[in-house]
Design an enzyme around this catalytic site. Structure first.
Site, PDB file in Angstrom:
ATOM      1  N   TYR A 170      -2.314  -7.422  -7.624  1.00 44.47           N
ATOM      2  CA  TYR A 170      -1.904  -6.123  -8.172  1.00 44.47           C
ATOM      3  C   TYR A 170      -0.424  -6.195  -8.515  1.00 44.47           C
ATOM      4  O   TYR A 170       0.376  -6.715  -7.718  1.00 44.47           O
ATOM      5  CB  TYR A 170      -2.142  -5.009  -7.131  1.00 44.47           C
ATOM      6  CG  TYR A 170      -1.551  -3.677  -7.535  1.00 44.47           C
ATOM      7  CD1 TYR A 170      -2.335  -2.708  -8.158  1.00 44.47           C
ATOM      8  CD2 TYR A 170      -0.198  -3.393  -7.322  1.00 44.47           C
ATOM      9  CE1 TYR A 170      -1.788  -1.504  -8.551  1.00 44.47           C
ATOM     10  CE2 TYR A 170       0.360  -2.185  -7.717  1.00 44.47           C
ATOM     11  CZ  TYR A 170      -0.444  -1.244  -8.330  1.00 44.47           C
ATOM     12  OH  TYR A 170       0.106  -0.045  -8.737  1.00 44.47           O
ATOM     13  N   GLU A 181       0.878  -0.971 -15.094  1.00 42.34           N
ATOM     14  CA  GLU A 181       0.143  -1.466 -13.926  1.00 42.34           C
ATOM     15  C   GLU A 181      -0.894  -2.493 -14.370  1.00 42.34           C
ATOM     16  O   GLU A 181      -1.613  -2.255 -15.345  1.00 42.34           O
ATOM     17  CB  GLU A 181      -0.546  -0.289 -13.241  1.00 42.34           C
ATOM     18  CG  GLU A 181      -1.293  -0.670 -11.971  1.00 42.34           C
ATOM     19  CD  GLU A 181      -2.110   0.498 -11.422  1.00 42.34           C
ATOM     20  OE1 GLU A 181      -1.609   1.224 -10.548  1.00 42.34           O
ATOM     21  OE2 GLU A 181      -3.248   0.686 -11.876  1.00 42.34           O
TER      22      GLU A 181
END
Ligand code: GDP
Ligand code: MN
Length: 380
Positions: free
Chosen positions: A101, A189
């Site tokens: 992530y 993101e």
């Protein structure tokens, strides 16, 4: 402004961040044609502005044309958390060794950019943050200094990624920071950021929120704007030139000045209610603007009571009251309207309101009283 995954990937590609080749399609036939061209296996991905598409069944791998046909047919028209899928992104499937992530956003309290990196990607990051906060490596980046290669390397080391991903991750994070700053995003993101079995690091998903205050700097945002799904209430408000943001409560709010409107939302909350919207009619608002504002709020089916909170400075209380009474004649009020009027010409204004025979129109002397009354009606 939130971008769809396919737009986010184009945005990333412009900053040299590796993404899989693919194409956006609206029909099953087009999906198959694109898959044939890309070569199998491919991934069929629902394009909706909401996360968790994988779990909802909106992301499927396909090995041949029949399987693309089947999955595309199932996913098109699917409802994912209230969003109907009208578009698919077909991309070349990747082999995944590990899922990470990575993101950048603004940390307002620190007044710095915040980068987050975790070896526990692919899953919901909120869950990781709750269960295993130490699994997220954070970095604060001073906007003046930017993200240096050394800082990026130390950050990647702190996140304990597979050593095979180290160089690729450093490279992508530096590019992601550039995309975030130069691209005027509020959020970038990548979840998952993957390591492939042959050692490449690559963005498999893209979530991008652009800062609309920087709109004037980016001619190429036209395409993004064209696909925005506007809240119908927000569309109507925009057409009427009102500063409106839709929320999901039951008390419609109208006030003058952003600060006053925000305080009104707080007070409504404090007395046990919830706001249906934020609507600032601004300073010096006249009768017509007020009538428009009431019309927009009144059109919201969730609204059970309307709270008008005006403090007259440049705005005159008698004008405001005239606007409210005028609106009564123009719109059929679905719910009661509670007015708190103070400041310039408030007395004259209150007299105008009191003279109205409309039973749905009521007035209270203070902001707290008005909020209580509106919430009482809305919660009844
Ligand atoms: P989200 O669920 O909306 O976040 O959608 P993602 O694009 O992040 O995809 C969800 C999951 O699907 C990923 O975490 C992967 O595990 C899987 N996935 C997506 N693309 C691929 C791919 O190209 N190959 C493989 N093997 N899995 C994929
Ligand atoms: Mn994802």
């Amino acid at each position: 402004m939130d971008l769809f995954e396919y737009q986010g990937k184009k945005f990333f590609a412009a900053y040299d961040i590796p993404v899989s080749p693919g194409e956006a399609v609206e029909t099953v036939d087009h999906a198959v044609a694109v898959a044939e061209e890309i070569g199998y296996p491919v991934v069929v991905k629902a394009q909706v502005l909401v996360g968790g598409r994988g779990k909802a069944g909106g992301i499927k791998l396909a090995d041949d044309a029949d399987s693309v046909r089947e999955h595309a047919g199932n996913i098109l028209g699917m409802d994912i958390k209230g969003h109907t899928v009208e578009l698919l992104w077909i991309e070349k499937a990747s082999d995944i060794a590990e899922e990470y992530y990575a993101s950048f956003t603004l940390d307002r309290s620190a007044k710095l950019h915040l980068g987050m990196l975790s070896a526990r990607g692919g899953v919901d990051i909120e869950q990781v943050a709750a269960e295993e906060p130490d699994a997220i490596a954070r970095i604060h980046v001073d906007p003046v200094d930017g993200l240096t290669a050394d800082a990026a390397a130390a950050w990647v080391d702190a996140a304990n990624l597979n050593p095979a991903a180290r160089d690729g991750a450093i490279d992508i994070l530096i590019k992601l920071y550039r995309a975030y700053v130069d691209g005027d995003a509020d959020l970038v993101e990548i979840n998952p950021l993957i390591l492939t079995p042959d050692g490449r690091v690559h963005a498999l998903d893209a979530k991008v929120t652009l800062d609309v205050n920087a709109r004037y700097r980016h001619d190429n945002w036209d395409a993004y704007e064209a696909t925005q799904v506007l809240d119908p209430r927000e569309r109507e408000a925009k057409e009427k030139g009102l500063n409106y943001i839709g929320l999901d409560g039951t008390v419609g709010i109208i006030g003058n000045g952003a600060g006053l409107v925000m305080s009104t939302l707080d007070v409504v909350n404090q007395v046990g209610g919830s706001a249906a919207n934020f609507l600032d009619v601004g300073g010096g608002a006249g009768a017509d603007l007020l009538a428009n504002a009431i019309e927009v709020v009144n059109n919201d089916d969730n609204v059970k009571a309307i709270l008008v909170n005006i403090f007259g400075g440049i705005t005159r209380g008698d004008e405001v009251a005239t606007g409210i009474v005028e609106a009564m004649g123009r719109v059929e009020l679905r719910s009661p309207i509670v007015v708190r009027l103070d400041g310039t010409n408030a007395e004259e204004g209150r007299e105008i309101l009191a003279a109205s025979p409309n039973e749905k129109l009521m007035s209270e002397p203070t902001m707290l009283d008005a909020a209580r009354r509106a919430v009482e009606i809305a919660n009844a």
